[in-house]
Design a protein around this motif. Structure first.
Motif, mmCIF file in Angstrom:
data_model
loop_
_atom_site.group_PDB
_atom_site.id
_atom_site.type_symbol
_atom_site.label_atom_id
_atom_site.label_comp_id
_atom_site.label_asym_id
_atom_site.label_seq_id
_atom_site.Cartn_x
_atom_site.Cartn_y
_atom_site.Cartn_z
ATOM 1 N N HIS A 196 0.792 -1.235 0.000
ATOM 2 C CA HIS A 196 0.000 0.000 0.000
ATOM 3 C C HIS A 196 0.820 1.280 0.000
ATOM 4 O O HIS A 196 0.509 2.205 -0.727
ATOM 5 N N MET A 233 -3.234 5.513 -2.676
ATOM 6 C CA MET A 233 -3.798 5.483 -1.333
ATOM 7 C C MET A 233 -3.366 6.741 -0.584
ATOM 8 O O MET A 233 -2.384 7.389 -0.956
ATOM 9 N N SER A 253 -7.544 3.665 -2.404
ATOM 10 C CA SER A 253 -7.591 3.151 -1.033
ATOM 11 C C SER A 253 -7.537 4.308 -0.040
ATOM 12 O O SER A 253 -6.510 4.955 0.121
ATOM 13 N N SER A 313 -13.827 6.238 -2.383
ATOM 14 C CA SER A 313 -12.903 5.138 -2.061
ATOM 15 C C SER A 313 -13.405 3.801 -2.602
ATOM 16 O O SER A 313 -14.605 3.531 -2.581
ATOM 17 N N MET A 353 -11.427 0.969 -1.642
ATOM 18 C CA MET A 353 -10.786 0.012 -0.729
ATOM 19 C C MET A 353 -10.647 0.651 0.639
ATOM 20 O O MET A 353 -10.121 1.763 0.757
#
Length: 220
Positions: A86, A151, A191, A206, A208
């Motif tokens: 991530h 993210m 994310s 979003s 995730m």
């Protein structure tokens, strides 16, 4: 409430297009197995050694997500099995992931971390750094990584307006960046959102969410 009850409650509340990462860091394998038995297959850890230990002990149909800050010297320990990394925030880290992925004959999926919070402690790239990274020749040479999304983490605050502003900013960057397609970059995951703010994150786009305490209870 049991872990399974918590998990199923959250899962039924999530829209179909949103992926749930159960943040299982510091939790024992028995807790993870309770979530697994209730149908959860994606777990997020923030320490590579702990994730590797759990990977060895648990069923092999689990997707392991590395959600913590990654040190380059530890990448080799997760390269054989990690599904998604991530918090990637530098070309240097991408090059190391690429090198270890090649050794394991894999292509490893990554999310680039974007700095949106008004806090000095958060990692991430700004918009200019993101654009120059994705258009650089060094990046295009990396054949064993795939950038699949972005993210970001909002400021740790109770001010919902500020959090919303930061999530909206990330969504805008995401929409722009989606247009930058290359062999190793196909961005479709956004994310953002954790236990305290995931509903707001989903409203802001979003796809995730990373949820720990609402499933497993407070940290040990």
């Amino acid at each position: 409430m049991s872990i399974a009850t918590n998990l199923l409650g959250i899962k039924t509340s999530l829209p179909e297009h949103v992926t749930l990462v159960a943040v299982s860091k510091t939790k024992p394998v028995s807790d993870l197995m309770e979530a697994y038995e209730a149908g959860q297959r994606i777990f997020g850890e923030n320490k590579i050694q702990e994730m590797a230990d759990k990977w060895e002990q648990m069923p092999k149909d689990i997707e392991w997500h590395m959600i913590g800050h990654v040190q380059t010297n530890k990448v080799k320990f997760m390269a054989p099995f990690v599904s998604l990394i991530h918090g990637v925030d530098s070309l240097k880290l991408l090059q190391e992931i690429n090198k270890q992925a090649l050794k394991n004959n894999r292509i490893i999926d990554c999310l680039l971390q974007i700095y949106i919070a008004e806090e000095e402690t958060k990692f991430g790239l700004d918009q200019d750094e993101l654009a120059s990274l994705l258009t650089s020749n060094e990046f295009k040479e990396l054949k064993n990584i795939q950038i699949v999304g972005l993210m970001g983490m909002a400021t740790f605050t109770d001010n919902k307006d500020q959090i919303k502003k930061e999530f909206t900013q990330l969504k805008t960057i995401f929409e722009k960046t989606k247009k930058l397609k290359s062999e190793n970059c196909q961005i479709d995951i956004l994310s953002m959102g954790m236990s305290g703010d995931y509903q707001l994150a989903i409203e802001c786009g979003s796809t995730m969410v990373r949820i720990g305490s609402s499933i497993f209870g407070g940290r040990n």
